[in-house]
Design a protein around this motif. Sequence first.
Motif: not given
Length: 595
Positions: A385-386, A410-411, A441-445, A471-474
């Motif tokens: 969601n935006s 909140a991905n 969860s804060l993935r794909h931000n 989280a998934d930001l490398q």
Amino acid sequence: MDTAAVARSFGMDDERVVRRAIRQISIGDFAHLPPLRDLKTLFNNPQHQQILQHTYHTFYLDHIAIDEVTARVLSVILLSRQCRCRSLQLHRCSFTDSGRKVFFSALSIMAEYPADSHSGVSPISAMSSPVAFKMGLGARHQMTQSRHTGSHALVHCAQADNMAPMGLYALELCQLGLSDKKCAWLGSVLETQPYLQLLSLRDNHIGHTGIRRLISPLARGCRKLSVLDLSGNMLQSQGVRILAQFLVTSGQGLETLDVSSNGVTAIGARDLANVLVPEFNLSLKHLNLSMNQLEGSGCEAMGRMLVQNQTLEVLTLSQNNMFDNGCQALFFGLESNTTLKSLDISGNFISHVGARSIQTYLQSSSTQTPTDNQPGLQSLNVSANSLGDEGIDVLCGGLSANRHLIDLIANNVDVTDNGMQHVCKVLKAGAVNTPSLLTLSLRHNYRLTRNSYAQLAEASKANHNILRIAADLQFEGWDEVWTKVEMILIRNTVYAMERYRVPLLMVARGRILLRDITHSTSANSTGIYSLPIELRRMILIALDKHSVLTRTQHISALNIACNPANHFSTKQELLAAVLANDYAFVHEMIKTVHS
């Protein structure tokens, strides 16, 4: 011919013949099996019961072309007393007309097949660890798990007990190209399944005409049905209206209904919402309406339903073009609901305007007083969601006052470093004795930078409750930052276990250290019992070396230990007496740790 004669014809003992047959079936080699009559003899031999039940209790067929010969072999397995198939899963299989008739005729007579003993024992209680058999092109024996897990897992695929009656308890017919016309013969099969508890017909081509043909057989034959999965079909609103009528007339025992991706509009949502009220006495706990076209008016109907509904625990409304007005209507109704535990509204074009209705709900009085039986919403998914930084700021404003939401997903919500500051503020407020988020969860931000995760690591130091962060930001130096977060999560896991262990330990040792010895001999008043009672109390309180309990909870534990009249039948009762209002939160912490 007996099994020994069959074995001699193959030049090996009968158990090796059975294992060889199982192996050939597993790879789809039906051409080199023993003759059908010999195969029946082998598969009905009680000496092979253990291996056959272990292999075929859950029968999974994937991408198999089933002709008449194949169907007759499979029928031997389905009707064998030694195999005792309980769960049948057909995925992406194709049938010839003769193969379909043979195979489904076998299904129709399974429940009529006599069991070895009476049928008074519950089949669910007779099942243990998950064991399944997968069959496909090149597939081997392997473990499989039902699609319905957690609150959806009703049928545990395991070795059957001989006391359980013959029949299917789970049937999955997925991606078979079932159309409205084919639902007629499927109905004749369902009509003869009195023990069926799980039925999955997902990813077929069933429309409202087909579901109408299935409803009557379901009502007559499947009286124990509790899970119905119709996702990925073409029911549309007309089909959902027929399902709503089925729920009222014959579906009082249904607990899980999945009609996602069926082209359902607001009209269908209103028809379904109208029956999910207390006057119809339904038991539905899980409802999935994702990937439909409910839009704002359909979500408004769901909101009105939530005002009265007292059974629904999990509601999935993702990808329904909800927008802000639908979100506002939904959470307005949710303010009066105390039974819903999980809500998924991901992918619904919700902005910071809709997030304000979530904030209002989290700050409402109905979610401020925690109770064991009616805790309010525990899991919320607002992914895709935006929301942006403004929406996250609004959402965090509600989280700071809420004591019940423990899982926030909140991905991909378009948050930046500014929004992460508000998240870190919420994490810092999670002191050891204050219920707060357990998983985040804060993935794909992808707009978050290294600074955001560094702030997240620092904020987590002050939080004694958070157990999972996704989280998934490398980026360069990711390992160093994330190692700090992982060490904090390990520390909090220890704290969670301590909040469960310390009350039990204090009471157990307190029964000894604080017992009344005034009527004992003077010789017994030595050692630890010669110390003042206050000092002994301090020794017990020192067991809480991480200070995970409040002073009030310490006093409760000591008072329970001092009074021999306090008896508890379970550990949970003792914990509830010591932890009081925090018991429900600690219980969720332990569940999260064990997950």
